[in-house]
Design a protein around this motif. Structure first.
Motif, mmCIF file in Angstrom:
data_model
loop_
_atom_site.group_PDB
_atom_site.id
_atom_site.type_symbol
_atom_site.label_atom_id
_atom_site.label_comp_id
_atom_site.label_asym_id
_atom_site.label_seq_id
_atom_site.Cartn_x
_atom_site.Cartn_y
_atom_site.Cartn_z
ATOM 1 N N ARG A 20 -5.671 -48.551 42.562
ATOM 2 C CA ARG A 20 -4.565 -49.146 41.808
ATOM 3 C C ARG A 20 -4.622 -50.660 41.907
ATOM 4 O O ARG A 20 -4.871 -51.206 42.989
ATOM 5 N N TYR A 92 -8.609 -38.554 39.586
ATOM 6 C CA TYR A 92 -7.457 -38.979 40.400
ATOM 7 C C TYR A 92 -6.677 -37.780 40.951
ATOM 8 O O TYR A 92 -6.597 -37.573 42.162
ATOM 9 N N ASN A 97 -7.031 -36.366 44.891
ATOM 10 C CA ASN A 97 -5.775 -35.927 45.501
ATOM 11 C C ASN A 97 -5.624 -34.422 45.679
ATOM 12 O O ASN A 97 -4.639 -33.979 46.271
ATOM 13 N N TRP A 101 -7.860 -35.600 49.549
ATOM 14 C CA TRP A 101 -6.601 -35.839 50.286
ATOM 15 C C TRP A 101 -6.300 -34.693 51.258
ATOM 16 O O TRP A 101 -6.142 -34.927 52.469
ATOM 17 N N ASP A 146 -10.317 -47.623 50.192
ATOM 18 C CA ASP A 146 -9.810 -46.241 50.195
ATOM 19 C C ASP A 146 -10.676 -45.146 49.574
ATOM 20 O O ASP A 146 -11.647 -45.383 48.884
ATOM 21 N N TYR A 147 -10.190 -43.920 49.867
ATOM 22 C CA TYR A 147 -10.955 -42.689 49.655
ATOM 23 C C TYR A 147 -11.275 -42.394 48.192
ATOM 24 O O TYR A 147 -12.165 -41.605 47.907
ATOM 25 N N GLN A 148 -10.543 -42.995 47.269
ATOM 26 C CA GLN A 148 -10.842 -42.725 45.852
ATOM 27 C C GLN A 148 -12.176 -43.351 45.451
ATOM 28 O O GLN A 148 -12.748 -42.978 44.424
ATOM 29 N N HIS A 170 -8.043 -46.013 54.132
ATOM 30 C CA HIS A 170 -6.633 -46.091 54.547
ATOM 31 C C HIS A 170 -6.113 -44.770 55.103
ATOM 32 O O HIS A 170 -5.025 -44.723 55.657
ATOM 33 N N ILE A 171 -6.864 -43.696 54.896
ATOM 34 C CA ILE A 171 -6.388 -42.384 55.350
ATOM 35 C C ILE A 171 -7.288 -41.913 56.493
ATOM 36 O O ILE A 171 -8.292 -42.562 56.794
ATOM 37 N N ARG A 284 6.756 -40.820 51.074
ATOM 38 C CA ARG A 284 6.373 -40.283 49.779
ATOM 39 C C ARG A 284 6.549 -38.779 49.899
ATOM 40 O O ARG A 284 6.333 -38.206 50.986
ATOM 41 N N ARG A 322 2.504 -38.130 42.821
ATOM 42 C CA ARG A 322 1.471 -37.192 42.334
ATOM 43 C C ARG A 322 2.100 -35.919 41.752
ATOM 44 O O ARG A 322 1.725 -34.794 42.112
HETATM 45 O O1 F6P Z 1 -3.133 -44.955 51.458
HETATM 46 C C1 F6P Z 1 -3.141 -43.831 50.736
HETATM 47 C C2 F6P Z 1 -2.822 -43.987 49.253
HETATM 48 O O2 F6P Z 1 -3.445 -42.981 48.515
HETATM 49 C C3 F6P Z 1 -3.221 -45.314 48.633
HETATM 50 O O3 F6P Z 1 -4.576 -45.383 48.264
HETATM 51 C C4 F6P Z 1 -2.291 -45.342 47.482
HETATM 52 O O4 F6P Z 1 -2.094 -46.597 46.963
HETATM 53 C C5 F6P Z 1 -1.002 -44.737 48.061
HETATM 54 O O5 F6P Z 1 -1.432 -43.856 49.050
HETATM 55 C C6 F6P Z 1 -0.138 -44.035 47.024
HETATM 56 O O6 F6P Z 1 -0.842 -43.009 46.390
HETATM 57 P P1 F6P Z 1 -1.091 -42.958 44.820
HETATM 58 O O7 F6P Z 1 -1.861 -44.174 44.427
HETATM 59 O O8 F6P Z 1 -1.843 -41.692 44.606
HETATM 60 O O9 F6P Z 1 0.264 -42.939 44.175
#
Ligand code: F6P
Length: 501
Positions: A20, A92, A97, A101, A146-148, A170-171, A284, A322
């Motif tokens: 993002r 995504y 995810n 994830w 990050d993982y994406q 980050h995870i 979240r 999500r």
């Molecule tokens: O740190 C985990 C994370 O997936 C970030 O990469 C992301 O910005 C945040 O959580 C929120 O997730 P998403 O971008 O899927 O809304």
């Protein structure tokens, strides 16, 4: 500045790449769009580096099929990468995810392994790598997040061997017994090893990664560097170690000190009927956060008469996340059913047991909530770090408040004076909630002072400068100056040794 006024420069010495972008597109009812900066810690930390180093940020604008030319936003050059509806569903929502994830979070939910999701992950990672290669100056530093985007480091190295590449996960990174389920486990490791430095939240994550490398590639690891020996090529070194992320702690404290925020905190307590104890959960709406576990513990305490609805309210902020992924839809139904039942069974006309909010709130309101809360309850079943715990400590300039913190968060490695809990142990969790309610002020303050010291000293600016300094040492080949992964006694238990060779 509108996209049509964007500068043509394509030559940036420092480039951040994340799924993002750090800006959100806001469209008014007349169809006019503007960009607002998202308030995250990452952008706050990197802003000064961006300005000094002539920085660009590559990422997705969060909506389908937005083809936008690069533009300037508040001193940062923004390079949007477009995702189609198909990419969003497969790259995504699918592979990122619904495969990675859950897999990286101890398979709390079941990961889906679908070849068409993987194909989309490869294609979209290549698009991010191409966009990054196109804007990076000769010899630039690129930091992938990050993982994406785990394939981007290798793709970038192949296109641009001149770049210095960092990656931060980050995870969590899972133990090998779990990671090895991934059909594309070797490709992901190979993708990450394109970086010069790979950062993880916890020592345990870096250990799990190094073990996966040894098992899958046979490369030797000389802590903290992995020796990547490909036949016919010179051996490269890749550093893998922990850099626990943090928050912009000063800005939370500064907000909390504002009289209007303190006034708002009072209003919040009054609005709740001035209960003796306000307990807060902020997450979240994600199955990794253990929201169901905390509701179960709280519901049982009410049912057993160990707490009274007149005396305590749980405020639960569950921000939407999500929402098109099936596991998240199911979670929402379960959480909201449970909240409704607890409120129906125990609420009175003047006191609700749980004040539930399915919204995100601006930072001002969050800080007011932190000040209003006697207890912050973090019951994640697995969490890379958990920045909410750090935000609570940073905001409590009055040294009051009790943090109940799951030992399955990255934050628990640092915030040792929190009340640490195993959220699966419902009886233990209930006892800890009662301990927090009854904790004498002197003990609350001693504990909070220690949490605050840690959070204020190790803020997100320090995190980014530690990472970037390590990247610089790797660039100049001074591996002797990079601290190895340390395993102090108190951390040793967090490393999963079950799968060690
Ligand atoms: O740190 C985990 C994370 O997936 C970030 O990469 C992301 O910005 C945040 O959580 C929120 O997730 P998403 O971008 O899927 O809304």
């Amino acid at each position: 500045m509108s996209p049509s006024e964007a500068p043509n420069s394509t030559d940036f010495a420092f480039v951040v790449v994340s799924n993002r972008l750090p800006v959100d597109r806001v469209t008014d009812p007349d169809g006019n769009s503007t960009w607002t900066r998202s308030p995250g810690g990452l952008v706050t930390a990197l802003e000064p580096v961006m300005r000094d180093a002539d920085g660009a940020w590559v990422g997705w604008a969060g909506q389908a099929d937005l083809e936008i030319e690069p533009f300037e936003n508040d001193g940062i050059h923004i390079v949007p990468v477009a995702l189609s509806e198909h990419d969003i569903a497969n790259f995504y929502e699918g592979f990122s995810n619904d495969t990675l994830w859950p897999l990286y979070h101890d398979v709390i939910a079941s990961p889906g392994f679908h070849r068409e999701w993987w194909e989309s992950y490869v294609l979209v990672n290549q698009r991010f790598a191409d966009a990054t290669a196109a804007v990076s100056a000769q010899g630039a530093v690129v930091w992938v997040q990050d993982y994406q985007l785990q394939l981007v480091p290798r793709m970038l190295r192949e296109a641009r061997p001149d770049l210095t590449i960092g990656f931060f996960n980050h995870i969590p990174f899972p133990p090998y017994g779990i990671y090895s389920q991934l059909p594309w486990r070797t490709q992901i490791i190979d993708g990450l090893l394109g970086a010069d430095v790979i950062g993880f939240q916890r020592v345990a994550d870096a250990g799990n990664f190094s073990r996966a490398v040894r098992r899958l590639t046979g490369y030797t690891t000389k802590n903290p560097a992995i020796e990547v020996a490909v036949p016919g090529q010179p051996t490269r070194r890749v550093v893998a170690r922990a850099f626990p992320i943090s928050i912009d702690a000063q800005s939370f404290e500064a907000l909390a000190r504002e009289p209007r925020i303190q006034e708002r905190a009072k209003e919040i307590r009054e609005g709740l009927g001035n209960p003796r104890t306000v307990m807060l959960g902020v997450d979240r709406l994600d199955y990794t956060k253990g929201i169901g576990h905390r509701l179960k513990a709280f519901g049982e305490l009410l049912a057993e008469g160990r707490v009274d609805v007149e005396d305590i309210t749980l405020v639960q902020v569950a921000s939407p996340s999500r929402e098109r992924v099936a596991a998240y839809m199911q979670l929402r139904d379960e959480v909201e059913l449970t909240v409704g039942r607890i409120n129906g069974d125990f609420g009175t006309i003047s006191h609700q047991a749980i004040s539930y909010h399915h919204h995100g709130y601006p930072r001002d309101e969050m800080v007011a909530l932190y000040l209003a809360a006697d207890i912050l309850l973090v019951t994640a079943l697995r969490d890379g770090m958990n920045l909410v715990a750090k935000e609570y400590a940073a905001s409590r300039f009055d040294d009051d408040g009790v943090l109940i913190l799951s030992e399955f968060t990255g934050a628990s490695d640092e915030l040792k004076r929190a009340l640490l809990v195993n959220p699966h142990d419902i009886d233990g969790l209930k006892d800890t909630i009662l301990q927090a309610i009854a904790m004498p002020r002197r003990e609350r303050m001693a504990r909070m002072r220690s949490l605050r010291k840690r959070v204020l000293e190790n803020d997100v600016a320090r995190w980014s400068s530690n990472f970037l300094q390590t990247l610089e040492q790797a660039r100049v080949g001074r591996y002797d100056r990079i601290a190895p992964i340390e395993l102090p006694d108190e951390l040793e238990w967090t490393v999963d040794r079950r799968w060690a060779p």
